[in-house]
Design a protein around this motif. Structure first.
Motif: not given
Length: 319
Positions: A8, A12, A16-17, A52, A74, A289, A293
């Motif tokens: 990652l 985020m 989503t994470r 992102f 993303f 959003r 995600g």
């Protein structure tokens, strides 16, 4: 079964994470105090990157990740990824189109109205007590009535903006890499489109091909009654030329949701009442959003489960 390791690269959304953490061996580089040490520790097992749209993945980073198979972005824009280099190495790149199209197009129309009718300045006038002290807010020089919107980049978002603008009664024109089968006038250059437009809407992707596509010549063609609105990428506009055009009255105003060096905004634009400035919020609603995600996560899941992806970018191979 061992979960694939996903790096990652950027912060985020929590939802989503959490989805990434549930499905993969997630290594959050953004959290690390010593990013270099964390990257060195996991580099030989990273099979994917999640990021992102403002992240950066270049050949140097790819060199450090020998097992990298996919970069899942993303956002619609992916100019932070060297997609050509990824393609050369057989690494897939995916983005998140469609799920944000309507949200961005809605914001584009809101920004257009705010810009042409100077609604931000009007609100500030009221809040400062000027309505009672000085009387009505000055008449705005521009109007959407009878106006032509020229759209620079008639992709998914550009077409969605065109549909909304048409419903407002605006005439539509466009410029892009090729003529499309649409009922709108086509112009063969940005300058020609600007000259035919009252409102020039930028909906192009970023990258080297579109950098400073809107320059001093295009702004001059747009003219003293014309408005520039950008919901595409900040790099598309020569911001120095834009500031100069506004100061000289070369154009009537501008509405910007994106900037070349975010979150930095040129000082020359900040104090102007003929400019509306938004902090890159065109897709920034929680439902949109979250959907973006989820598509990013679904691309990764599809790849590791089936060897296919849902939304590959054009530059990289489509299994």
């Amino acid at each position: 079964m061992t979960q694939p390791t996903v790096l990652l690269l950027t912060p985020m959304l929590p939802v989503t994470r959490a989805a990434l953490d549930d499905r993969f061996d997630l290594v959050a580089l953004a959290d690390a105090e010593d990013k270099e040490a964390r990257l060195a520790k996991v580099a030989d097992r990273v099979r994917a990157i999640a990021m992102f749209a403002d992240g950066r993945v270049d050949g140097a980073l790819m060199n450090r990740l020998p097992k990298l198979e996919i970069v899942s972005v993303f956002g619609v824009g992916y100019d932070g990824v060297d997609a050509a280099e990824a393609a050369r190495r057989g690494i897939l790149v995916t983005n998140t189109p469609d799920v944000l199209t309507d949200e961005v197009a809605d914001t584009a129309m809101a920004l257009t109205i705010m810009t042409v009718r100077r609604l931000g300045a009007a609100e500030r006038y009221l809040r400062a007590g000027q309505w009672t002290a000085k009387g009505p807010f000055p008449l705005t020089p521009g109007s959407l009535v009878g106006a032509t919107m020229g759209i620079l980049g008639l992709g998914r978002i550009g077409r969605a903006v065109a549909a909304r603008a048409s419903a407002f009664g605006l005439k539509i024109a466009y410029h892009g890499r090729s003529r499309q089968d649409v009922p709108y006038a086509y112009y063969d250059s940005p300058a020609a489109l600007a000259e035919a437009s009252d409102i020039l809407m930028i909906a192009t992707p970023g990258g080297a091909e579109t950098r400073h596509l809107v320059d001093a010549d295009v702004l001059k063609a747009l003219g003293s009654r014309g408005y520039l609105v950008n919901i595409g990428r900040g790099s598309t506009v020569d911001e120095t030329a834009l500031a100069a055009a506004l100061e000289a009255g070369t154009i009537a105003g501008a509405g910007l949701d994106v900037f070349a060096e975010e979150p930095q905004v040129p000082e020359a634009l900040l104090g102007r009442d003929d400019v509306v400035l938004l902090p890159h919020v065109a897709s920034a609603s929680l439902p949109t959003r979250t959907a973006m995600g989820q598509l990013m996560v679904d691309n990764l899941s599809a790849w590791f489960e089936s060897g296919r992806v849902l939304t590959p970018v054009p530059e990289t191979p489509r299994p």
